[in-house]
Design a protein around this motif. Structure first.
Motif: not given
Length: 284
Positions: A42-43, A45-46, A50-51, A190, A192, A263, A267, A272, A274
């Motif tokens: 999950r992290c 994928r983030w 987005p990052q 965040t 998720s 977000d 998302r 998820e 944020t």
């Protein structure tokens, strides 16, 4: 202070952030550190979503550190596989304080993936600085009062525009939460969640990062946020007929006018969400 773990564990020979290490002594302590494949997906994928701009903007191959990866290097291997789709020349460095874990991981090294011994000092050498430091289930094992010092030390290691991700998740990665910290300080929280079988969004409370896990009590902003999200989830029950995803989308849209969400639906549909750090930060 690096625990070398992606799981709750008993601390062995703890070292406080206020302690000054010798010139070759990693800043941290060794703990038990079990992990599972796909636990941090999950992290990842983030970071790849987005990052991803942080990686793309780098004028040199960006360095991403998996800090305290634990007894198995699988999370670092997976991180490299996922991020090189965004930036093929990304350099992922797994850092562990236990030399035996580093030695066990070395056979998996390849172009763009390496392992080394170290702790919160993030010893990359040659003046190199990471674009991202991911530290999952690390600070969870220490005192809340030590979190700010850990963030401050890691921030001094970041490349310009870099990010620290301080997170926690359950054993199989179905519930996760993380704080994003940039050069100036914490930016966002965040959460998720695996939506299938979700009872209520506040089920993530037991996986909040150390800076917040003891603050989920009346009078604290994080408690108000999770309570409001639970209430919105309850009001969105009629959407459950179209599935948990539609229900979560409706709940997120419900609270979006009251909380500074960073977000949107793309998302939210992943389970998820944020929210700006200032909205959920501890009151004292």
């Amino acid at each position: 202070m690096v625990t070398g773990a992606h799981d709750s564990a008993t601390r062995l020979a703890p070292v406080r952030l206020r302690d000054v290490p010798g010139p070759h002594r990693p800043v941290g302590s060794i703990t038990r550190g079990t992990t599972n494949p796909n636990r941090l997906r999950r992290c990842d994928r983030w970071l790849a979503g987005p990052q991803s701009g942080r990686l793309r903007r780098s004028t040199t191959p960006p360095i991403v550190v998996d800090l305290g990866y634990g007894a198995s290097p699988v999370t670092a291997v997976e991180l490299h596989e996922r991020l090189r789709r965004v930036r093929p020349d990304v350099q992922v460095v797994g850092i562990e304080i236990d030399p035996e874990r580093v030695a066990a991981a070395r056979p998996l090294e390849r172009a763009g993936l390496s392992f080394r011994r170290g702790g919160f000092e993030v010893p990359l050498g040659d003046g190199r600085r990471p674009t991202v430091v991911r530290a999952f289930n690390v600070l969870r094992q220490y005192d809340e009062a030590e979190v700010a010092g850990a963030w401050a030390q890691l921030r001094t290691r970041l490349a310009p525009g870099g990010l620290i991700v301080d997170g926690t998740c359950d054993e199989v990665g179905r519930r996760a939460a993380w704080v994003a910290v940039d050069e100036a300080g914490p930016v966002s929280l965040t959460i998720s969640l695996r939506l299938r079988g979700l009872g209520r969004p506040s089920d993530v409370a037991e996986r909040l990062p150390k800076a917040l896990i003891h603050r989920n009590v009346p009078g604290e902003p994080i408690h108000a946020f999770l309570t409001d999200l639970d209430d919105a989830w309850a009001r969105s029950a009629p959407h459950a007929g179209w599935g948990a995803r539609q229900r979560f989308l409706a709940a997120a849209a419900d609270i979006a006018g009251r909380w500074p969400l960073a977000d949107g639906p793309s998302r939210w549909r992943l389970g998820e969400m944020t929210v700006a750090w200032d909205a959920v930060a501890p009151v004292s």
